[in-house]
Design a protein around this motif. Structure first.
Motif, PDB file in Angstrom:
ATOM      1  N   UNK A   1       0.831  -1.198   0.000  1.00  0.00           N
ATOM      2  CA  UNK A   1       0.000   0.000   0.000  1.00  0.00           C
ATOM      3  C   UNK A   1       0.869   1.253   0.000  1.00  0.00           C
ATOM      4  N   UNK A   2       0.564   2.176  -0.908  1.00  0.00           N
ATOM      5  CA  UNK A   2       1.281   3.448  -0.979  1.00  0.00           C
ATOM      6  C   UNK A   2       0.442   4.590  -0.405  1.00  0.00           C
ATOM      7  N   UNK A   3      -0.756   4.761  -0.937  1.00  0.00           N
ATOM      8  CA  UNK A   3      -1.591   5.884  -0.546  1.00  0.00           C
ATOM      9  C   UNK A   3      -3.052   5.469  -0.446  1.00  0.00           C
ATOM     10  N   UNK A   4      -3.743   6.100   0.501  1.00  0.00           N
ATOM     11  CA  UNK A   4      -5.189   5.962   0.632  1.00  0.00           C
ATOM     12  C   UNK A   4      -5.784   7.353   0.483  1.00  0.00           C
ATOM     13  N   UNK A   5      -6.635   7.555  -0.499  1.00  0.00           N
ATOM     14  CA  UNK A   5      -7.235   8.865  -0.778  1.00  0.00           C
ATOM     15  C   UNK A   5      -8.729   8.744  -0.553  1.00  0.00           C
ATOM     16  N   UNK A   6      -9.241   9.506   0.419  1.00  0.00           N
ATOM     17  CA  UNK A   6     -10.605   9.270   0.893  1.00  0.00           C
ATOM     18  C   UNK A   6     -11.558  10.433   0.660  1.00  0.00           C
ATOM     19  N   UNK A   7     -11.122  11.473  -0.039  1.00  0.00           N
ATOM     20  CA  UNK A   7     -12.046  12.576  -0.288  1.00  0.00           C
ATOM     21  C   UNK A   7     -11.579  13.387  -1.483  1.00  0.00           C
TER      22      UNK A   7
ATOM     23  N   UNK B   1     -10.097  16.164  -3.584  1.00  0.00           N
ATOM     24  CA  UNK B   1      -9.036  17.108  -3.289  1.00  0.00           C
ATOM     25  C   UNK B   1      -7.929  16.551  -2.404  1.00  0.00           C
ATOM     26  N   UNK B   2      -8.061  15.286  -2.001  1.00  0.00           N
ATOM     27  CA  UNK B   2      -7.043  14.688  -1.128  1.00  0.00           C
ATOM     28  C   UNK B   2      -5.700  14.638  -1.849  1.00  0.00           C
ATOM     29  N   UNK B   3      -4.664  14.968  -1.134  1.00  0.00           N
ATOM     30  CA  UNK B   3      -3.290  14.899  -1.654  1.00  0.00           C
ATOM     31  C   UNK B   3      -2.418  14.255  -0.579  1.00  0.00           C
ATOM     32  N   UNK B   4      -1.665  13.249  -0.989  1.00  0.00           N
ATOM     33  CA  UNK B   4      -0.749  12.581  -0.058  1.00  0.00           C
ATOM     34  C   UNK B   4       0.629  12.523  -0.703  1.00  0.00           C
ATOM     35  N   UNK B   5       1.666  12.670   0.120  1.00  0.00           N
ATOM     36  CA  UNK B   5       3.032  12.620  -0.401  1.00  0.00           C
ATOM     37  C   UNK B   5       3.881  11.739   0.477  1.00  0.00           C
ATOM     38  N   UNK B   6       4.750  10.956  -0.164  1.00  0.00           N
ATOM     39  CA  UNK B   6       5.707  10.120   0.545  1.00  0.00           C
ATOM     40  C   UNK B   6       6.955  10.044  -0.308  1.00  0.00           C
ATOM     41  N   UNK B   7       8.000  10.692   0.164  1.00  0.00           N
ATOM     42  CA  UNK B   7       9.251  10.684  -0.586  1.00  0.00           C
ATOM     43  C   UNK B   7       9.076  11.327  -1.953  1.00  0.00           C
ATOM     44  N   UNK B   8       9.419  10.609  -2.992  1.00  0.00           N
ATOM     45  CA  UNK B   8       9.358  11.134  -4.355  1.00  0.00           C
ATOM     46  C   UNK B   8       8.006  10.938  -5.027  1.00  0.00           C
ATOM     47  N   UNK B   9       7.058  10.379  -4.305  1.00  0.00           N
ATOM     48  CA  UNK B   9       5.732  10.099  -4.853  1.00  0.00           C
ATOM     49  C   UNK B   9       4.683  10.998  -4.215  1.00  0.00           C
ATOM     50  N   UNK B  10       3.766  11.496  -5.070  1.00  0.00           N
ATOM     51  CA  UNK B  10       2.645  12.289  -4.573  1.00  0.00           C
ATOM     52  C   UNK B  10       1.391  11.864  -5.322  1.00  0.00           C
ATOM     53  N   UNK B  11       0.327  11.601  -4.566  1.00  0.00           N
ATOM     54  CA  UNK B  11      -0.931  11.168  -5.168  1.00  0.00           C
ATOM     55  C   UNK B  11      -2.021  12.177  -4.859  1.00  0.00           C
ATOM     56  N   UNK B  12      -2.942  12.337  -5.812  1.00  0.00           N
ATOM     57  CA  UNK B  12      -4.061  13.257  -5.613  1.00  0.00           C
ATOM     58  C   UNK B  12      -5.332  12.634  -6.163  1.00  0.00           C
ATOM     59  N   UNK B  13      -6.472  13.168  -5.701  1.00  0.00           N
ATOM     60  CA  UNK B  13      -7.761  12.635  -6.123  1.00  0.00           C
ATOM     61  C   UNK B  13      -8.706  13.781  -6.456  1.00  0.00           C
ATOM     62  N   UNK B  14      -9.313  13.715  -7.637  1.00  0.00           N
ATOM     63  CA  UNK B  14     -10.355  14.653  -8.069  1.00  0.00           C
ATOM     64  C   UNK B  14     -11.596  13.823  -8.365  1.00  0.00           C
ATOM     65  N   UNK B  15     -12.510  13.779  -7.408  1.00  0.00           N
ATOM     66  CA  UNK B  15     -13.676  12.910  -7.571  1.00  0.00           C
ATOM     67  C   UNK B  15     -14.649  13.437  -8.612  1.00  0.00           C
ATOM     68  N   UNK B  16     -14.638  14.730  -8.839  1.00  0.00           N
ATOM     69  CA  UNK B  16     -15.553  15.291  -9.848  1.00  0.00           C
ATOM     70  C   UNK B  16     -15.113  14.887 -11.254  1.00  0.00           C
ATOM     71  N   UNK B  17     -13.810  14.886 -11.472  1.00  0.00           N
ATOM     72  CA  UNK B  17     -13.265  14.459 -12.762  1.00  0.00           C
ATOM     73  C   UNK B  17     -13.078  12.947 -12.822  1.00  0.00           C
ATOM     74  N   UNK B  18     -13.290  12.255 -11.692  1.00  0.00           N
ATOM     75  CA  UNK B  18     -13.062  10.803 -11.590  1.00  0.00           C
ATOM     76  C   UNK B  18     -11.638  10.469 -12.030  1.00  0.00           C
ATOM     77  N   UNK B  19     -10.694  11.185 -11.432  1.00  0.00           N
ATOM     78  CA  UNK B  19      -9.296  11.085 -11.846  1.00  0.00           C
ATOM     79  C   UNK B  19      -8.387  11.139 -10.635  1.00  0.00           C
ATOM     80  N   UNK B  20      -7.411  10.245 -10.626  1.00  0.00           N
ATOM     81  CA  UNK B  20      -6.344  10.317  -9.637  1.00  0.00           C
ATOM     82  C   UNK B  20      -5.020  10.337 -10.380  1.00  0.00           C
ATOM     83  N   UNK B  21      -4.048  11.021  -9.803  1.00  0.00           N
ATOM     84  CA  UNK B  21      -2.723  11.062 -10.403  1.00  0.00           C
ATOM     85  C   UNK B  21      -1.686  10.603  -9.388  1.00  0.00           C
TER      86      UNK B  21
END
Lengths: 114, 115
Positions: free
Chosen positions: A45-51, A53-73
């Motif tokens: 497990x790297x990231x858990x995004x629960x809402x 606009x959620x943004x999580x970062x760990x080291x060189x990795x950063x994850x985000x969630x846009x539920x309106x666009x149904x897109x995570x990066x």
């Protein structure tokens, strides 16, 4: 039926470069997970995004969630060889009797070379 | 650190034989999942347990696959008879709460090869 699509499916990066992996999904959900898998190994497990606009970062990795666009990066900064692995996003199709049921993307195979 | 345990780690069997996989979730985790991962693809849920009850087995090929979690703790997944197309990694995962919406923790997996 929930569909989860990742792109690119294959990513060859040079050390030190930046890049982004995209995860699109087809139905409403506000819970998204990123996992890493090394060859022949289980999922880490790297990231858990629960809402939215959620943004999580760990080291060189950063994850985000846009539920309106149904897109995570999943953004990779200044890649290093140790990041070489397969990365999966998974969407939680909550509601009804299927709570907690994860639908996975196809995976992105990342190779970082000198 | 608590982990999900699975055994065996590797299994080679011949077509038409029976195989069984075992999973012990993290202590106290109410929800247990079995996934199948074909090489080059993402994991696909086979069955989900809440304590000892099956919540979702819609993707489980019930003519040959069965799963149980009799006391709501460890679980067994069985295939009888095995077919060539069953060759895959079988992953067990658990999550802590009854809502089933918490993070899932995966075990090391059992790699099955059917000859």
């Amino acid at each position: 039926e929930l569909k989860v699509e990742q792109n690119p499916l294959f990513l060859s990066m040079q050390e030190g470069k930046n890049y982004t992996i995209y995860c699109n999904y087809s139905t409403t959900s506000d819970r998204l997970y990123w996992y890493r898998q090394d060859p022949g190994k289980s999922l880490e497990s790297l990231f858990v995004l629960l809402s939215n606009g959620a943004v999580k970062q760990e080291g060189r990795l950063m994850a985000s969630l846009d539920t309106k666009a149904r897109l995570s990066t999943l953004h990779i900064t200044a890649a290093v060889h140790d990041l070489s692995a397969t990365y999966f996003c998974a969407v939680d199709m909550t509601g009804g009797t299927s709570y907690g049921k994860l639908t996975f993307g196809q995976g992105t195979i990342l190779t970082v070379h000198p | 650190e608590a982990e999900v345990a699975q055994s065996p780690r590797y299994k080679i069997t011949e077509k038409s034989q029976a195989v069984a996989f075992w999973c012990d979730p993290i202590s106290g985790h109410a929800t247990l999942y079995w996934y199948r991962q074909i090489l080059g693809q993402g994991p696909e849920l086979l069955v989900q347990f809440q304590d000892e009850s099956v919540v979702d087995d819609s993707q489980l090929p019930k003519d040959r696959f069965s799963a149980e979690r009799l006391k709501g703790v460890d679980s067994t997944l069985k295939i009888q008879p095995a077919e060539l197309g069953d060759s895959a990694m079988y992953l067990c995962a658990s999550s802590p709460r009854t809502s089933g919406t918490d993070e899932q923790f995966f075990g090391p997996g059992t790699r099955l090869t059917v000859l």
